[in-house]
Design an enzyme around this catalytic site. Structure first.
Site, PDB file in Angstrom:
ATOM      1  N   TRP A 154      12.557 -25.627 -69.891  1.00 19.50           N
ATOM      2  CA  TRP A 154      13.676 -26.512 -69.523  1.00 19.50           C
ATOM      3  C   TRP A 154      14.260 -26.044 -68.190  1.00 19.50           C
ATOM      4  O   TRP A 154      13.910 -24.947 -67.721  1.00 19.50           O
ATOM      5  CB  TRP A 154      14.761 -26.481 -70.619  1.00 19.50           C
ATOM      6  CG  TRP A 154      15.617 -27.720 -70.637  1.00 19.50           C
ATOM      7  CD1 TRP A 154      16.921 -27.842 -70.232  1.00 19.50           C
ATOM      8  CD2 TRP A 154      15.209 -29.024 -71.070  1.00 19.50           C
ATOM      9  NE1 TRP A 154      17.342 -29.140 -70.383  1.00 19.50           N
ATOM     10  CE2 TRP A 154      16.307 -29.888 -70.891  1.00 19.50           C
ATOM     11  CE3 TRP A 154      14.021 -29.557 -71.573  1.00 19.50           C
ATOM     12  CZ2 TRP A 154      16.259 -31.252 -71.209  1.00 19.50           C
ATOM     13  CZ3 TRP A 154      13.967 -30.906 -71.881  1.00 19.50           C
ATOM     14  CH2 TRP A 154      15.082 -31.734 -71.709  1.00 19.50           C
ATOM     15  N   ASP A 210      21.368 -27.751 -61.588  1.00 20.80           N
ATOM     16  CA  ASP A 210      22.537 -28.631 -61.475  1.00 20.80           C
ATOM     17  C   ASP A 210      22.754 -29.394 -62.782  1.00 20.80           C
ATOM     18  O   ASP A 210      21.965 -29.277 -63.721  1.00 20.80           O
ATOM     19  CB  ASP A 210      22.358 -29.592 -60.299  1.00 20.80           C
ATOM     20  CG  ASP A 210      21.272 -30.626 -60.566  1.00 20.80           C
ATOM     21  OD1 ASP A 210      20.296 -30.329 -61.311  1.00 20.80           O
ATOM     22  OD2 ASP A 210      21.383 -31.745 -60.056  1.00 20.80           O
ATOM     23  N   GLU A 213      19.956 -31.208 -64.232  1.00 23.66           N
ATOM     24  CA  GLU A 213      18.894 -30.349 -64.759  1.00 23.66           C
ATOM     25  C   GLU A 213      17.618 -30.420 -63.931  1.00 23.66           C
ATOM     26  O   GLU A 213      16.526 -30.220 -64.445  1.00 23.66           O
ATOM     27  CB  GLU A 213      18.581 -30.718 -66.226  1.00 23.66           C
ATOM     28  CG  GLU A 213      19.819 -30.927 -67.069  1.00 23.66           C
ATOM     29  CD  GLU A 213      19.530 -31.012 -68.551  1.00 23.66           C
ATOM     30  OE1 GLU A 213      18.901 -31.996 -68.962  1.00 23.66           O
ATOM     31  OE2 GLU A 213      19.937 -30.104 -69.297  1.00 23.66           O
ATOM     32  N   GLU A 214      17.734 -30.731 -62.662  1.00 24.18           N
ATOM     33  CA  GLU A 214      16.549 -30.928 -61.820  1.00 24.18           C
ATOM     34  C   GLU A 214      16.508 -29.981 -60.629  1.00 24.18           C
ATOM     35  O   GLU A 214      15.436 -29.602 -60.171  1.00 24.18           O
ATOM     36  CB  GLU A 214      16.540 -32.361 -61.262  1.00 24.18           C
ATOM     37  CG  GLU A 214      16.388 -33.437 -62.312  1.00 24.18           C
ATOM     38  CD  GLU A 214      16.535 -34.838 -61.725  1.00 24.18           C
ATOM     39  OE1 GLU A 214      17.180 -34.990 -60.670  1.00 24.18           O
ATOM     40  OE2 GLU A 214      15.989 -35.776 -62.344  1.00 24.18           O
ATOM     41  N   GLU A 436      22.947 -44.688 -71.750  1.00 28.34           N
ATOM     42  CA  GLU A 436      23.092 -43.805 -70.591  1.00 28.34           C
ATOM     43  C   GLU A 436      23.127 -44.613 -69.295  1.00 28.34           C
ATOM     44  O   GLU A 436      23.956 -44.394 -68.420  1.00 28.34           O
ATOM     45  CB  GLU A 436      21.911 -42.824 -70.565  1.00 28.34           C
ATOM     46  CG  GLU A 436      21.918 -41.883 -69.384  1.00 28.34           C
ATOM     47  CD  GLU A 436      20.685 -40.999 -69.370  1.00 28.34           C
ATOM     48  OE1 GLU A 436      19.582 -41.501 -69.031  1.00 28.34           O
ATOM     49  OE2 GLU A 436      20.811 -39.804 -69.717  1.00 28.34           O
TER      50      GLU A 436
END
Ligand SMILES: *[C@@H]1O[C@H](CO)[C@@H](O)[C@H](O)[C@H]1NC(C)=O
Ligand SMILES: *[C@@H]1O[C@H](CO)[C@@H](O)[C@H](O)[C@H]1NC(C)=O
Ligand SMILES: *[C@@H]1O[C@H](CO)[C@@H](O)[C@H](O)[C@H]1NC(C)=O
Ligand SMILES: *[C@@H]1O[C@H](CO)[C@@H](O)[C@H](O)[C@H]1NC(C)=O
Ligand SMILES: CC(=O)N[C@H]1CO[C@H](CO)[C@@H](O)[C@@H]1O
Length: 622
Positions: A154, A210, A213-214, A436
């Site tokens: 992850w 960040d 998550e990238e 979302e």
């Protein structure tokens, strides 16, 4: 035979009669498209709160198998799988719930305390980011819903989570102290907060993924919320006679925060290695989550929502989405558009996000609050382009609240803020659920459904719109930037919190009390019944149908309702039936309704329906 002919009759009727759409929400009394924004907000507010509660273990209806106090990001389990608990999303959600609790929703207290106990457990859990002994494990972004470590690759670590969790727990702690319960703070919340503050003080100058998550680097959102956490953490420590050595890092974090300003907008990330424009929604989110209603000016150092740099950034970020999404085509500058994460985004199609669009509104509501409190508004060369969207001829200068320019600008900016919320209204389906994202071409909901953070964003945006502001985090005493920035960090101390409650999965119920509510205007002598294909509902036999009650009947909500205990897992068909003064039964029109009593941990469920027109009189059955 009678039953068979009746069923045939129904089936034929269903084909012949126009189908009335089934609207299962509180918002069913007005057509969404024609409702005012105020009416939309009024009907959506309880849905948004319930949307959050549904996603919290162990009793949430969409949180089956989720440990007590943990909140799932979304019930969606594939494409994308969000059925996990993220430290960030959970903390932002519980900060919103703590603020709602302080504002008067006392029902939320046990939920908040379950969350706190669960976080104490998660802090001690070794994981792929590390463990508690040196604090590194606190940077783990997410966990399994049963409270075990997530063991797949992850984007880790993510260093905003501990800061946000500290902020949520500090807000609750301050309420406890002012209500005479300092001992709960000392024994339960402070040990958790202290670990998180230690982590922030020790690792703020290390790279992080960040909030999307990238991107590995430094992120404005993360740095901003870290600064805030140390400032308010220090104040709490002083209040309860504790010390926070790590909190001394706050001025250096602020010093670093200044470096995100790039001259006409805030860099979403720095120290990163991607080729993006750095225009990023994370800046607006950082601004709204570090808004301080007690800030005395539109301080630029802490990027307050009304500061010229925050406004300039708002325009650059929102304008960057005007051309990339076709649903934004033709909407002029100064009118709300769908806001995504960053213009180059392709994740799940790279669409506008509900929470991004609401954050754009929230910053403006916060700014309006601040101008009103200060009693004036300044147009600087930095913010001029932002203000020119509302008054092309406006000049730089300070406008006091008695000036026509102040009135013109603030009125237009209120309308501008509302226009973002009106887009939310436009792109929210009739059941009021928030996904979302919404499709960049036609606005239909996309990606994860029932996203907890979307619901929390609605609550905070609406509170800001109503001028209901959160407590100060101490900005007035924390906005002086050191003359030289240094990357010094403080080694923290970490101790396993001792006051914990077990993380137990919920217990599945075998029987569910299902309350059927139907809105139907009736006159004296008429009565509404509930019939269905199961024995508890009379097996379609009107003689054994369930009589509903009208004790809560009101003109604006002509509610008939009744509660039936049904085994979990029961699938049923049902209809409402009107018994007239002459004793005849009239079934509502349309197709048979269907309902599944879900297997889960919730012992109660509410069904909200509206009478379907064009009923058939079935005198022959009586
Ligand atoms: C915690 O992590 C440290 C450093 O990786 C390691 O030496 C230690 O054994 C770990 N402790 C536990 C309880 O897992
Ligand atoms: C660490 O802090 C220094 C001084 O503010 C800054 O120049 C540097 O970019 C920071 N690095 C990270 C990864 O935070
Ligand atoms: C969202 O949650 C509600 C309440 O549990 C549920 O009825 C609805 O089907 C969910 N929406 C989606 C798209 O899964
Ligand atoms: C009632 O209807 C549901 C949905 O069509 C069906 O699954 C179920 O088997 C039916 N139950 C009975 C007792 O007929
Ligand atoms: C450093 C540390 O304690 N790592 C642990 C993190 O969690 C995983 C999965 O539970 C363990 O295998 C690691 O030992």
């Amino acid at each position: 035979m009678v039953l068979l002919s009746f069923l045939t009759h129904l089936a034929v009727g269903a084909n012949l009669l126009a189908q009335v759409p089934l609207v299962n929400s509180l918002a069913l009394y007005q057509d969404r498209a024609t409702k005012s924004l105020d009416d939309f907000i009024a009907s959506e507010s309880p849905i948004a709160l319930q949307g959050i509660l549904n996603n919290i273990g162990s009793a949430g209806s969409n949180a089956v198998g989720v440990a007590l106090g943990l909140v799932v990001a979304s019930p969606t389990k594939e494409n994308p799988d969000y059925f996990d608990t993220w430290t960030r999303d959970s903390a932002l959600t519980f900060k919103a719930l703590v603020d709602a609790f302080i504002a008067g929703n006392t029902n939320l207290r046990s939920l908040i305390e379950n969350y706190i106990y669960a976080q104490a457990q998660l802090q001690t859990l070794p994981n792929l980011s590390g463990n508690l002994s040196n604090g590194l494990g606190l940077g783990e972004p997410k966990f399994e819903v049963d409270g075990t470590a997530f063991t797949a690759p992850w984007g880790r670590p993510q260093r905003d989570g501990p800061a946000l969790r500290a902020t949520a727990l500090i807000a609750y702690s301050r309420w406890l102290i002012s209500n005479g319960d300092t001992s709960f703070v000392t024994s339960v919340t402070w040990p958790i907060i202290s670990n998180d503050l230690s982590f922030v003080g020790q690792y703020w100058n290390w790279t992080t993924y960040d909030l999307w998550e990238e991107t590995l680097g430094s992120s404005f959102f993360t740095t901003a919320v870290q600064h805030r956490a140390l400032v308010e953490g220090n104040a709490l420590a002083e209040q309860i006679g504790q010390s926070c050595a790590s909190c001394g890092q706050a001025p250096q974090i602020l010093c670093f925060l200044e470096s995100y300003w790039e001259g006409n907008h805030i860099a979403g990330n720095q120290n990163e290695d991607n080729q993006r424009s750095r225009k990023d929604l994370n800046t607006i989110l950082g601004i709204i989550h570090t808004f301080d209603p007690s800030a005395e000016n539109c301080d630029t150092t802490t990027f307050q929502p009304c500061s010229d740099i925050a406004l300039a950034n708002h325009k650059v970020v929102s304008d960057s989405f005007r051309t990339v999404f076709s649903i934004n085509a033709g909407i002029p500058e100064g009118s709300g558009v769908g806001i995504g994460r960053y213009p180059e985004d392709t994740y799940q199609g790279g669409n506008p996000w509900y929470l991004g669009t609401m954050a754009a509104a929230e910053q403006l509501y916060d700014a309006l609050y601040q101008w009103n409190k200060i009693g004036s508004l300044e147009v600087s060369s930095t913010s001029l382009a932002f203000f020119q969207d509302f008054s092309p001829s406006v000049a730089t200068g300070v406008y006091t609240s008695s000036s026509p320019t102040y009135t013109t600008l603030t009125s237009a900016i209120k309308i501008y803020a509302d226009s973002y919320m009106s887009l939310i209204q436009k792109y929210t389906p009739s059941d009021g659920s928030f996904a979302e994202q919404f499709n960049r071409n036609d606005g239909t909901p996309l990606s994860a459904s029932n996203l907890t953070w979307s619901y929390a964003s609605f609550l905070t945006a609406v509170a800001a719109r109503d001028g209901v502001v959160p407590a100060s985090w101490g900005e007035p005493s924390a906005n002086v930037v050191p003359s030289v920035c240094a990357g010094y960090t403080a080694t923290g101390t970490y101790l396993a919190p001792t006051a914990t409650a077990p993380l137990s999965p919920c217990t599945a119920v075998t029987s569910v009390a299902v309350t059927f509510n139907v809105a139907e205007t009736t006159s004296y002598g008429q009565n509404i019944f509930l019939a269905g294909n199961i024995t508890q509902l009379g097996s379609w036999n009107t003689v054994d149908a369930v009589a509903l009650s009208a004790v809560d009947y009101q003109a604006e909500y002509p509610r008939w309702y009744g509660t039936v205990d049904l085994p979990a897992g029961t699938a049923l068909q049902y209809k409402y039936v009107d018994k007239g003064v002459d004793g005849s039964f009239t079934f509502e029109g349309g197709a048979n309704r269907e309902f599944l009593v879900e297997r889960g941990c919730a012992g109660e469920v509410q069904v909200h329906d509206k009478w379907q027109q064009e009923g058939m009189t079935l005198r022959e059955l009586v």
